[in-house]
Motif scaffolding. Structure first.
Motif, PDB file in Angstrom:
ATOM      1  N   VAL A   1     -14.759  12.035 -13.062  1.00  0.00           N
ATOM      2  CA  VAL A   1     -15.303  10.909 -12.351  1.00  0.00           C
ATOM      3  C   VAL A   1     -16.713  11.727 -11.779  1.00  0.00           C
ATOM      4  CG1 VAL A   1     -13.470   9.546 -11.431  1.00  0.00           C
ATOM      5  CG2 VAL A   1     -13.671  11.659 -10.245  1.00  0.00           C
ATOM      6  N   PRO A   2     -17.912  10.837 -11.560  1.00  0.00           N
ATOM      7  CA  PRO A   2     -19.136  11.443 -11.236  1.00  0.00           C
ATOM      8  C   PRO A   2     -18.872  11.942  -9.700  1.00  0.00           C
ATOM      9  CG  PRO A   2     -19.256   9.218 -12.229  1.00  0.00           C
ATOM     10  CD  PRO A   2     -17.831   9.377 -11.864  1.00  0.00           C
ATOM     11  N   VAL A   3     -18.355  11.173  -8.930  1.00  0.00           N
ATOM     12  CA  VAL A   3     -18.101  11.765  -7.343  1.00  0.00           C
ATOM     13  C   VAL A   3     -16.628  11.653  -7.139  1.00  0.00           C
ATOM     14  CG1 VAL A   3     -20.354  10.837  -6.731  1.00  0.00           C
ATOM     15  CG2 VAL A   3     -18.374   9.253  -6.525  1.00  0.00           C
ATOM     16  N   ASP A   4     -16.065  12.344  -6.235  1.00  0.00           N
ATOM     17  CA  ASP A   4     -14.725  12.477  -5.762  1.00  0.00           C
ATOM     18  C   ASP A   4     -14.226  11.053  -5.268  1.00  0.00           C
ATOM     19  OD1 ASP A   4     -14.818  15.107  -6.113  1.00  0.00           O
ATOM     20  OD2 ASP A   4     -14.825  15.664  -4.007  1.00  0.00           O
ATOM     21  N   THR A   5     -13.090  10.749  -5.988  1.00  0.00           N
ATOM     22  CA  THR A   5     -12.602   9.561  -5.634  1.00  0.00           C
ATOM     23  C   THR A   5     -11.181   9.199  -5.796  1.00  0.00           C
ATOM     24  OG1 THR A   5     -14.397   8.675  -7.516  1.00  0.00           O
ATOM     25  CG2 THR A   5     -12.618   7.090  -7.021  1.00  0.00           C
TER      26      THR A   5
ATOM     27  N   ASP B   1       0.954  -1.087   0.033  1.00  0.00           N
ATOM     28  CA  ASP B   1      -0.024   0.147  -0.041  1.00  0.00           C
ATOM     29  C   ASP B   1       0.868   1.333  -0.059  1.00  0.00           C
ATOM     30  OD1 ASP B   1      -1.991   1.860   0.343  1.00  0.00           O
ATOM     31  OD2 ASP B   1      -2.831   1.233   1.883  1.00  0.00           O
ATOM     32  N   PHE B   2       0.806   2.009  -0.829  1.00  0.00           N
ATOM     33  CA  PHE B   2       1.568   3.489  -1.176  1.00  0.00           C
ATOM     34  C   PHE B   2       0.376   4.305  -0.419  1.00  0.00           C
ATOM     35  CE2 PHE B   2       3.741   0.975  -4.459  1.00  0.00           C
ATOM     36  CZ  PHE B   2       5.007   1.469  -4.423  1.00  0.00           C
ATOM     37  N   THR B   3       0.289   3.962   0.868  1.00  0.00           N
ATOM     38  CA  THR B   3      -0.654   4.826   1.322  1.00  0.00           C
ATOM     39  C   THR B   3      -1.056   6.409   1.006  1.00  0.00           C
ATOM     40  OG1 THR B   3      -0.232   3.349   3.242  1.00  0.00           O
ATOM     41  CG2 THR B   3      -1.894   4.987   3.772  1.00  0.00           C
ATOM     42  N   VAL B   4       0.144   6.837   0.831  1.00  0.00           N
ATOM     43  CA  VAL B   4       0.041   8.391   0.878  1.00  0.00           C
ATOM     44  C   VAL B   4      -0.708   8.776  -0.357  1.00  0.00           C
ATOM     45  CG1 VAL B   4       2.210   8.532  -0.518  1.00  0.00           C
ATOM     46  CG2 VAL B   4       1.623  10.619   0.893  1.00  0.00           C
ATOM     47  N   LEU B   5      -0.598   7.902  -1.502  1.00  0.00           N
ATOM     48  CA  LEU B   5      -1.489   8.228  -2.709  1.00  0.00           C
ATOM     49  C   LEU B   5      -2.895   8.326  -2.470  1.00  0.00           C
ATOM     50  CD1 LEU B   5       0.492   5.961  -5.282  1.00  0.00           C
ATOM     51  CD2 LEU B   5       0.815   8.417  -4.834  1.00  0.00           C
ATOM     52  N   GLN B   6      -3.438   7.836  -1.384  1.00  0.00           N
ATOM     53  CA  GLN B   6      -4.940   7.881  -1.033  1.00  0.00           C
ATOM     54  C   GLN B   6      -5.422   9.210  -0.876  1.00  0.00           C
ATOM     55  OE1 GLN B   6      -5.706   5.397   2.555  1.00  0.00           O
ATOM     56  NE2 GLN B   6      -5.016   3.350   1.422  1.00  0.00           N
ATOM     57  N   SER B   7      -4.545  10.114  -0.624  1.00  0.00           N
ATOM     58  CA  SER B   7      -4.760  11.684  -0.548  1.00  0.00           C
ATOM     59  C   SER B   7      -5.018  12.404  -1.987  1.00  0.00           C
ATOM     60  CB  SER B   7      -3.794  12.345   0.320  1.00  0.00           C
ATOM     61  OG  SER B   7      -2.269  12.276  -0.251  1.00  0.00           O
ATOM     62  N   ILE B   8      -4.965  11.683  -3.040  1.00  0.00           N
ATOM     63  CA  ILE B   8      -4.945  12.196  -4.244  1.00  0.00           C
ATOM     64  C   ILE B   8      -6.464  11.946  -4.637  1.00  0.00           C
ATOM     65  CG2 ILE B   8      -3.992  12.186  -6.695  1.00  0.00           C
ATOM     66  CD1 ILE B   8      -1.472  11.324  -6.005  1.00  0.00           C
ATOM     67  N   ILE B   9      -7.061  13.093  -4.910  1.00  0.00           N
ATOM     68  CA  ILE B   9      -8.487  12.820  -5.116  1.00  0.00           C
ATOM     69  C   ILE B   9      -8.966  13.258  -6.471  1.00  0.00           C
ATOM     70  CG2 ILE B   9     -10.785  13.425  -4.294  1.00  0.00           C
ATOM     71  CD1 ILE B   9      -9.359  11.931  -2.245  1.00  0.00           C
ATOM     72  N   GLN B  10      -9.350  12.323  -7.496  1.00  0.00           N
ATOM     73  CA  GLN B  10     -10.054  12.635  -8.907  1.00  0.00           C
ATOM     74  C   GLN B  10     -11.448  13.159  -8.440  1.00  0.00           C
ATOM     75  OE1 GLN B  10      -9.712   8.631 -10.419  1.00  0.00           O
ATOM     76  NE2 GLN B  10      -8.581   9.460 -11.963  1.00  0.00           N
ATOM     77  N   VAL B  11     -11.665  14.504  -9.226  1.00  0.00           N
ATOM     78  CA  VAL B  11     -12.741  15.254  -8.871  1.00  0.00           C
ATOM     79  C   VAL B  11     -13.529  15.268 -10.519  1.00  0.00           C
ATOM     80  CG1 VAL B  11     -12.158  16.573  -7.315  1.00  0.00           C
ATOM     81  CG2 VAL B  11     -11.705  17.456  -9.282  1.00  0.00           C
ATOM     82  N   LYS B  12     -14.642  15.820 -10.252  1.00  0.00           N
ATOM     83  CA  LYS B  12     -15.653  16.116 -11.487  1.00  0.00           C
ATOM     84  C   LYS B  12     -14.889  17.084 -12.459  1.00  0.00           C
ATOM     85  CE  LYS B  12     -20.068  15.716  -9.446  1.00  0.00           C
ATOM     86  NZ  LYS B  12     -21.472  16.156  -8.909  1.00  0.00           N
TER      87      LYS B  12
END
Length: 540
Positions: free
Chosen positions: A343-347, A329-340
């Motif tokens: 993507v339909p919802v923030d992911t 798990d490259f845990t720190v990457l979880q803080s990168i959020i794709q937005v509209k």
């Protein structure tokens, strides 16, 4: 720490897109103008992308370099592992002497090398694309064609072009299946539209390959056989894509095309037999007659490879060997959020790196190679030599693959890739033309039609809804446009060069394919525009 992707960092969509385009321009200049080796081009390109991500997109440096590291590791496994195993298998066959027998058996079907390229590069390559994908088909078929006497650059270029038609349904339909899950559209609906768009390309590509080898004269002389290969492939591709879904088109089309072409060539051969000259200007020597046992043994490693690949793609087998998959798990990457609107919802972006040591396609190929050693009575010293040679020849190719995949992850995680796509999405009805170009860009950046579909599927869907156009057209256009981007993606170029011993000559291969890739995607863009506003019946 949280990084919300910003697709318009300069508050002007076109200015932002121009900046996001700079790494791609850098790559083109490095290969086309400066003619740098692949690893130097990759290093400069990823450096430009890193600077832009930090300075323009204000992406925290720890996220930028972690994204690059994730991509570099992914480039090593599974991608580089597939290529290493494929080249090792080829070398074992070559050193054992059985590859010459295999070559002679193909020449027995037809001595004409234009048709040999169709059988190996187009038909057999499509089967491998349908079964494994990830660069393996180009590596295997290009190495085979070099063994048949084609010059390395020519073999690599032809195989990259031949590999276009099957990419949309590669790896048992994963590009379409993955997109369908993201956009919540039945896979068979996307498959059906792609299955209507691709058959003309599938018929055209074999003729184009012959044209590249021998001009209109060659097309005229081989027309009946090439027509059989292309049309039989296209018919099965159309039927399976429309009525069975995305899993079968490549494998079924390839098998039927090989059988139909081989049977046809039993009764018809071109009057003028075309042969390439070797590097020293001499023709390839005439084939030797071999016993049935020798021919079967020569083909057996590839038959085993096909069986292994089919086994490795079965869900029950993947579950059975799942214990051999390790996750990091490259845990720190979880803080990168794709937005509209991407993507339909923030992911959050994917942070889990999976290492499927046993379930990897590369492992299936490597096990086939190990079986080949006793099967073809390859001495252990010769096998060790073959493996050592593979690594020595591949070292810079491995570095190049790691760099370009790392570049892809920096572009995707920073939002640069989406910046380019969202800019094109603002062109209104003209986006019907640009829709496949978005997929083309996605595959250029990521090296994968699957990744491109995952990256831009939602954007295509949302844009289609805004324009009042059936969303399946743009979804299919993304994957169809992507297939012709495969021949110029840095990842594909690096793989093809490694397969034929041209590491360091990536600029030459890129120059060979880039003009055709651009021409193909423009034609596909025109076709999609006509389908959207003129021939709307294609969607029914």
């Amino acid at each position: 720490m949280q990084y919300l992707q910003n697709y318009n960092p300069l508050n002007n969509q076109w200015a932002s897109a121009a900046v996001a385009l700079l790494p791609i321009i850098c790559f083109f200049v490095c290969l086309l103008v400066l003619k740098l080796k692949g690893h130097f081009a990759g290093l400069l390109t990823v450096s430009v992308a890193i600077v832009i991500a930090i300075v323009v997109y204000q992406m925290p440096s720890v996220l930028v370099f972690t994204s690059f590291l994730y991509g570099f590791v992914y480039g090593m496994f599974p991608i580089a592992w597939i290529i290493i195993a494929a080249i090792f298998l080829y070398k074992l066959n070559d050193k054992s002497g059985y590859f010459k027998i295999l070559r002679d058996s193909i020449i027995a079907i037809t001595p004409d090398q234009r048709l040999q390229v169709i059988l190996i590069g187009f038909c057999f390559g499509a089967f491998l694309e349908g079964a494994i994908g990830f660069g393996g088909p180009v590596a295997i078929t290009a190495a085979l064609l070099v063994g048949m006497g084609l010059r390395p650059l020519y073999a690599a270029g032809l195989c990259l072009i031949a590999n276009t038609a099957p990419v949309a349904f590669g790896a048992v339909g994963i590009p379409v299946i993955a997109m369908a899950k993201v956009v919540s559209v039945p896979a068979i609906e996307i498959s059906a539209v792609a299955g209507k768009m691709l058959p003309p390309l599938s018929v055209f590509v074999p003729f184009f390959l012959v044209f590249l080898m021998n001009g209109f004269k060659g097309v005229k002389e081989t027309f009946p056989a090439v027509l059989v290969a292309g049309v039989s492939f296209a018919i099965v591709q159309f039927y399976t894509a429309n009525y069975h879904g995305p899993e079968l088109p490549d494998i079924a089309s390839a098998v039927v095309s090989i059988i139909c072409t081989a049977i046809f060539l039993r009764f018809w051969q071109p009057k003028n037999i075309f042969r390439f000259e070797t590097e020293d200007g001499k023709e390839i020597p005439a084939p030797t007659q071999h016993s049935l046992k020798e021919i079967v043994l020569a083909w057996l490693p590839f038959i085993i490879l096909i069986i292994a690949i089919l086994l490795w793609t079965q869900d029950w087998f993947k579950k059975m060997v799942g214990w051999g998959t390790f996750s990091f798990d490259f845990t720190v990457l979880q803080s990168i959020i794709q937005v509209k609107p991407v993507v339909p919802v923030d992911t959050p972006v994917k942070s889990i790196y999976e290492l499927p040591i046993i379930a990897s396609t590369g492992t299936a190929i490597f096990i086939t190679a190990l079986i080949t050693i006793p099967l073809l009575k390859v001495k252990s010293a010769m096998a060790v030599e073959a493996f050592s040679e593979t690594f020595k020849e591949m070292k810079w190719a491995i570095v190049t693959i790691g760099l370009v995949v790392g570049f892809a992850f920096v572009c995707n995680n920073s939002g640069m890739s989406a910046t380019l796509a969202t800019a094109l999405a603002k062109t209104g009805n003209a986006f019907a033309f640009f829709s496949p170009i978005v997929g083309w860009l996605g595959v250029f950046l990521t090296g994968s039609d699957t990744s491109s579909n995952l990256l831009f599927g939602s954007l295509q869907q949302l844009t289609a809804r805004q324009l009042g156009i059936p969303e399946v057209l743009f979804l299919a256009a993304n994957t169809v446009g992507g297939v012709v981007g495969k021949m110029i993606s840095p990842q594909s170029i690096a793989i093809a060069c490694a397969a034929v011993g041209l590491v360091g000559k990536e600029s030459d291969l890129f120059r060979f394919t880039v003009k055709y890739s651009i021409g193909f995607v423009i034609l596909i863009g025109i076709a999609v525009y006509l389908a959207a506003f003129v021939f709307t019946g294609i969607l029914t």
